[in-house]
Scaffold this motif. Sequence first.
Motif, PDB file in Angstrom:
ATOM      1  N   GLN A 356       6.240  -4.024 -15.954  1.00 53.49           N
ATOM      2  CA  GLN A 356       7.572  -3.445 -16.124  1.00 53.49           C
ATOM      3  C   GLN A 356       8.615  -4.517 -15.810  1.00 53.49           C
ATOM      4  O   GLN A 356       8.530  -5.197 -14.789  1.00 53.49           O
ATOM      5  CB  GLN A 356       7.755  -2.279 -15.160  1.00 53.49           C
ATOM      6  N   ARG A 357       9.620  -4.656 -16.674  1.00 51.49           N
ATOM      7  CA  ARG A 357      10.675  -5.646 -16.462  1.00 51.49           C
ATOM      8  C   ARG A 357      11.760  -5.044 -15.567  1.00 51.49           C
ATOM      9  O   ARG A 357      12.292  -3.963 -15.858  1.00 51.49           O
ATOM     10  CB  ARG A 357      11.297  -6.067 -17.781  1.00 51.49           C
ATOM     11  N   VAL A 358      12.078  -5.750 -14.491  1.00 53.63           N
ATOM     12  CA  VAL A 358      13.120  -5.300 -13.568  1.00 53.63           C
ATOM     13  C   VAL A 358      13.961  -6.504 -13.165  1.00 53.63           C
ATOM     14  O   VAL A 358      13.583  -7.657 -13.385  1.00 53.63           O
ATOM     15  CB  VAL A 358      12.523  -4.629 -12.311  1.00 53.63           C
ATOM     16  N   SER A 359      15.097  -6.218 -12.533  1.00 54.06           N
ATOM     17  CA  SER A 359      15.983  -7.290 -12.076  1.00 54.06           C
ATOM     18  C   SER A 359      15.888  -7.438 -10.567  1.00 54.06           C
ATOM     19  O   SER A 359      15.882  -6.455  -9.833  1.00 54.06           O
ATOM     20  CB  SER A 359      17.434  -7.001 -12.472  1.00 54.06           C
ATOM     21  N   ALA A 542      13.256  -0.880  -9.198  1.00 53.49           N
ATOM     22  CA  ALA A 542      12.188  -1.753  -8.674  1.00 53.49           C
ATOM     23  C   ALA A 542      11.761  -1.318  -7.283  1.00 53.49           C
ATOM     24  O   ALA A 542      10.588  -1.415  -6.911  1.00 53.49           O
ATOM     25  CB  ALA A 542      12.661  -3.204  -8.659  1.00 53.49           C
ATOM     26  N   ALA A 543      12.715  -0.847  -6.501  1.00 53.44           N
ATOM     27  CA  ALA A 543      12.417  -0.453  -5.119  1.00 53.44           C
ATOM     28  C   ALA A 543      11.524   0.772  -5.046  1.00 53.44           C
ATOM     29  O   ALA A 543      10.938   1.054  -3.990  1.00 53.44           O
ATOM     30  CB  ALA A 543      13.715  -0.194  -4.359  1.00 53.44           C
ATOM     31  N   THR A 544      11.379   1.502  -6.144  1.00 55.00           N
ATOM     32  CA  THR A 544      10.503   2.679  -6.151  1.00 55.00           C
ATOM     33  C   THR A 544       9.057   2.317  -6.457  1.00 55.00           C
ATOM     34  O   THR A 544       8.171   3.171  -6.339  1.00 55.00           O
ATOM     35  CB  THR A 544      10.970   3.707  -7.195  1.00 55.00           C
ATOM     36  N   MET A 545       8.803   1.077  -6.840  1.00 54.13           N
ATOM     37  CA  MET A 545       7.460   0.679  -7.240  1.00 54.13           C
ATOM     38  C   MET A 545       6.524   0.577  -6.040  1.00 54.13           C
ATOM     39  O   MET A 545       6.936   0.246  -4.933  1.00 54.13           O
ATOM     40  CB  MET A 545       7.511  -0.659  -7.984  1.00 54.13           C
ATOM     41  N   GLN A 546       5.241   0.849  -6.298  1.00 54.71           N
ATOM     42  CA  GLN A 546       4.224   0.865  -5.260  1.00 54.71           C
ATOM     43  C   GLN A 546       3.158  -0.189  -5.549  1.00 54.71           C
ATOM     44  O   GLN A 546       3.058  -0.706  -6.669  1.00 54.71           O
ATOM     45  CB  GLN A 546       3.576   2.251  -5.201  1.00 54.71           C
ATOM     46  N   PRO A 547       2.341  -0.534  -4.555  1.00 49.09           N
ATOM     47  CA  PRO A 547       1.218  -1.445  -4.810  1.00 49.09           C
ATOM     48  C   PRO A 547       0.365  -0.916  -5.968  1.00 49.09           C
ATOM     49  O   PRO A 547       0.029   0.269  -6.012  1.00 49.09           O
ATOM     50  CB  PRO A 547       0.445  -1.419  -3.482  1.00 49.09           C
ATOM     51  N   GLY A 548       0.061  -1.797  -6.894  1.00 49.61           N
ATOM     52  CA  GLY A 548      -0.666  -1.395  -8.094  1.00 49.61           C
ATOM     53  C   GLY A 548       0.208  -1.327  -9.321  1.00 49.61           C
ATOM     54  O   GLY A 548      -0.301  -1.310 -10.446  1.00 49.61           O
ATOM     55  N   ASP A 549       1.550  -1.304  -9.121  1.00 50.03           N
ATOM     56  CA  ASP A 549       2.489  -1.330 -10.248  1.00 50.03           C
ATOM     57  C   ASP A 549       2.822  -2.787 -10.568  1.00 50.03           C
ATOM     58  O   ASP A 549       3.310  -3.520  -9.705  1.00 50.03           O
ATOM     59  CB  ASP A 549       3.776  -0.584  -9.914  1.00 50.03           C
ATOM     60  N   TYR A 550       2.558  -3.195 -11.793  1.00 49.24           N
ATOM     61  CA  TYR A 550       2.800  -4.583 -12.196  1.00 49.24           C
ATOM     62  C   TYR A 550       4.259  -4.754 -12.626  1.00 49.24           C
ATOM     63  O   TYR A 550       4.763  -3.996 -13.449  1.00 49.24           O
ATOM     64  CB  TYR A 550       1.857  -4.974 -13.335  1.00 49.24           C
ATOM     65  N   LEU A 551       4.922  -5.769 -12.077  1.00 52.03           N
ATOM     66  CA  LEU A 551       6.341  -6.009 -12.333  1.00 52.03           C
ATOM     67  C   LEU A 551       6.577  -7.425 -12.815  1.00 52.03           C
ATOM     68  O   LEU A 551       5.877  -8.366 -12.414  1.00 52.03           O
ATOM     69  CB  LEU A 551       7.152  -5.793 -11.054  1.00 52.03           C
ATOM     70  N   GLN A 552       7.599  -7.566 -13.637  1.00 54.56           N
ATOM     71  CA  GLN A 552       8.144  -8.896 -13.931  1.00 54.56           C
ATOM     72  C   GLN A 552       9.579  -8.914 -13.446  1.00 54.56           C
ATOM     73  O   GLN A 552      10.405  -8.128 -13.919  1.00 54.56           O
ATOM     74  CB  GLN A 552       8.111  -9.215 -15.419  1.00 54.56           C
ATOM     75  N   PHE A 553       9.858  -9.779 -12.479  1.00 56.50           N
ATOM     76  CA  PHE A 553      11.244 -10.039 -12.111  1.00 56.50           C
ATOM     77  C   PHE A 553      11.773 -10.963 -13.197  1.00 56.50           C
ATOM     78  O   PHE A 553      11.323 -12.105 -13.332  1.00 56.50           O
ATOM     79  CB  PHE A 553      11.341 -10.724 -10.747  1.00 56.50           C
ATOM     80  N   GLN A 554      12.716 -10.471 -13.974  1.00 57.53           N
ATOM     81  CA  GLN A 554      13.159 -11.206 -15.155  1.00 57.53           C
ATOM     82  C   GLN A 554      13.651 -12.604 -14.800  1.00 57.53           C
ATOM     83  O   GLN A 554      14.380 -12.792 -13.830  1.00 57.53           O
ATOM     84  CB  GLN A 554      14.250 -10.413 -15.875  1.00 57.53           C
ATOM     85  N   ALA A 561       4.558  -4.903  -5.445  1.00 55.64           N
ATOM     86  CA  ALA A 561       4.886  -4.405  -4.108  1.00 55.64           C
ATOM     87  C   ALA A 561       3.691  -4.592  -3.186  1.00 55.64           C
ATOM     88  O   ALA A 561       2.551  -4.350  -3.568  1.00 55.64           O
ATOM     89  CB  ALA A 561       5.282  -2.936  -4.185  1.00 55.64           C
ATOM     90  N   ASP A 562       3.956  -5.033  -1.968  1.00 56.04           N
ATOM     91  CA  ASP A 562       2.900  -5.257  -0.980  1.00 56.04           C
ATOM     92  C   ASP A 562       2.616  -3.950  -0.236  1.00 56.04           C
ATOM     93  O   ASP A 562       3.498  -3.091  -0.111  1.00 56.04           O
ATOM     94  CB  ASP A 562       3.347  -6.325   0.012  1.00 56.04           C
ATOM     95  N   PRO A 563       1.404  -3.772   0.286  1.00 56.60           N
ATOM     96  CA  PRO A 563       1.128  -2.575   1.106  1.00 56.60           C
ATOM     97  C   PRO A 563       2.060  -2.429   2.310  1.00 56.60           C
ATOM     98  O   PRO A 563       2.203  -1.325   2.845  1.00 56.60           O
ATOM     99  CB  PRO A 563      -0.328  -2.788   1.546  1.00 56.60           C
ATOM    100  N   ASP A 564       2.698  -3.515   2.738  1.00 52.83           N
ATOM    101  CA  ASP A 564       3.655  -3.435   3.843  1.00 52.83           C
ATOM    102  C   ASP A 564       4.955  -2.759   3.445  1.00 52.83           C
ATOM    103  O   ASP A 564       5.793  -2.468   4.300  1.00 52.83           O
ATOM    104  CB  ASP A 564       3.983  -4.838   4.377  1.00 52.83           C
ATOM    105  N   THR A 565       5.156  -2.524   2.155  1.00 52.43           N
ATOM    106  CA  THR A 565       6.435  -1.997   1.683  1.00 52.43           C
ATOM    107  C   THR A 565       6.657  -0.567   2.174  1.00 52.43           C
ATOM    108  O   THR A 565       5.723   0.219   2.314  1.00 52.43           O
ATOM    109  CB  THR A 565       6.497  -2.050   0.138  1.00 52.43           C
ATOM    110  N   THR A 566       7.931  -0.256   2.448  1.00 50.48           N
ATOM    111  CA  THR A 566       8.341   1.112   2.799  1.00 50.48           C
ATOM    112  C   THR A 566       9.595   1.444   2.000  1.00 50.48           C
ATOM    113  O   THR A 566      10.215   0.558   1.390  1.00 50.48           O
ATOM    114  CB  THR A 566       8.651   1.242   4.302  1.00 50.48           C
ATOM    115  N   ALA A 567       9.981   2.698   2.033  1.00 49.83           N
ATOM    116  CA  ALA A 567      11.194   3.106   1.308  1.00 49.83           C
ATOM    117  C   ALA A 567      12.415   2.392   1.854  1.00 49.83           C
ATOM    118  O   ALA A 567      13.356   2.070   1.122  1.00 49.83           O
ATOM    119  CB  ALA A 567      11.373   4.627   1.407  1.00 49.83           C
ATOM    120  N   GLU A 568      12.429   2.137   3.163  1.00 47.37           N
ATOM    121  CA  GLU A 568      13.569   1.465   3.794  1.00 47.37           C
ATOM    122  C   GLU A 568      13.475  -0.057   3.683  1.00 47.37           C
ATOM    123  O   GLU A 568      14.489  -0.751   3.782  1.00 47.37           O
ATOM    124  CB  GLU A 568      13.653   1.840   5.275  1.00 47.37           C
ATOM    125  N   HIS A 569      12.272  -0.574   3.480  1.00 46.80           N
ATOM    126  CA  HIS A 569      12.088  -2.027   3.483  1.00 46.80           C
ATOM    127  C   HIS A 569      11.058  -2.429   2.425  1.00 46.80           C
ATOM    128  O   HIS A 569       9.886  -2.635   2.722  1.00 46.80           O
ATOM    129  CB  HIS A 569      11.639  -2.501   4.866  1.00 46.80           C
TER     130      HIS A 569
END
Length: 586
Positions: A356-359, A542-554, A561-569
Amino acid sequence: MATTDENMNVEKRSLNFIEQQVEKDLAEGKNGGRLQTRFPPEPNGYLHIGHAKAIALDFGIAERYGGICNLRFDDTNPIKEDTEYIENIEHDIRWLGFKWANVYYASDYFQELWDFAVWLIKQGRAYVDEQSAEIIAQQKGTTTRPGTNSPFRDRPVEENLRLFEFMNSGEATPGTYVLRAKIDMSHPNMHFRDPLIYRVLNIPHIRTGNKWNAYPMYDFTHGQSDFLEGVTHSLCTLEFVEHRPLYDLFVTWMKEYKGETENIEDNRPRQTEFNKLNLSYTLMSKRNLLALVQAGMVSGWDDPRMPTICGFRRRGYSPESIIKFIDKIGYTTYDALNEMALLESAVRDDLNTRAQRVSAVLDPVKVVITNYPEGQTEELIAVNNPENEADGTHAIEFGREIWIEREDFMREAEKKFLRLAPGKEVRLKNAYIIKCDEEHPCDVDEEGRVTTIYCTYDPETRSGLPGANRKIKGKTLHWVSCAHAVKAEVRLYDRLWKVENPRDELAAVREAQNCDNVTGMRQIINPDSLTVLTTCYVEPYAATMQPGDYLQFQRIGYFMADPDTTAEHPVFNKTVGLKDTWSKKK
């Protein structure tokens, strides 16, 4: 048995040498025309990408030729084995996209192997030796000098049987007794010089508890397990070439023990060896990877800098990209060092079709669009993946203040600089054309660092409007809205080792300095292999993405997303850049 591509469901491509051998064996009716393989990891660590090559072959051959592949844990060394490793090995195989027919353990055959060893003793083909490991090694001789017989080689059968029972009693001291096969101490193949087939450990087993105190050696277990399971093709890496004659001999003896001597050559597992997967700037040994973890040089087995399958998964590699890379390098009978750039190229090609393409802005500087109405916000539309229309679109917010990358602005730019500079125009991705003010292009702090850039926008050039086609010399920049962006942590990874071939370099350092593995590793590990950026901004989607979601930062690269990710961080790992950077670093 039919062997046509149509019946076998084999792809129309050139066959590797193992597939050619399999087709030949099937055509000749070996093993009744059956095909059965196995993947036999030792549960003493996490799988690395080298194992992925073996997995792809063992399971892939079975799939292509209508056979089955079993998963068999080689759990003959309870000193190093753990259920944690078993669970993760199973998870990694499933993640790579393969399914086993059955799960077996070498320990399933401990009683059968014990009974077989007793039969060998009664046949005069095995004896208990009570010399030290050092003396036994000396007596084996060298490749140019034959070995000498053990003084215990001709022990009476009854005494050998009694001592073998004693080895398993729990009263024998480890290292004082071993059971050896009686073959030939002058054989040119060193593995035939009365190899060890049992040793005393006195350690509880994760599956059999305290039942066994004497455990079979790998060479004695492997072939017999293959035979007992009905394996037809035992696929191993090249270091087992010299073990193959011993493998065949033990299988022959096992068939004699079972009374299955008819058509012995047509009904037996066949060992075939292929080259290991070696990668530049990569160390792939479970022993060394465990040392890295225990010494705290990495955060764990799944550290994204590790060559483990779980490390690559956490970093954002797709299983398809790993399999495509393995297919690309193929299987041969000679070892080679594969370039890491080749693996990353396969990852880029695969992620381009699924990410998924995100900024996201990693080194932000603020842009104020002075002629855009204060307090106004509008939603723009961004395509999720231009390679797959079915992935749809998502909304992005645009406002008067945005973040762009600091490197996309220069106060004094040369003519060829096509990004933002005083008097120059650029296009904002999915938004408008903006122009940097010439009279007051930016504010700077006391150190001369740019803090704010001032621009105007052309309202007729929004993406989708006719004015969007207006041609400009400037590039298209990515951005995020200051009012809506989410602050994020981004972890950038470089090679873990400073040298192209860390395995050989580590050996050289250890020899030159007479130091242990960990000390040697600290001298060749790359201190800059991880860079953590804590002041990045990503768009809300982009902040809603979870580990396992493939992203391209344009314009930057592929991330996950790393498993350390949280909604706040939110925390993101860089998977790979958009372009090859390895070649430039050499």
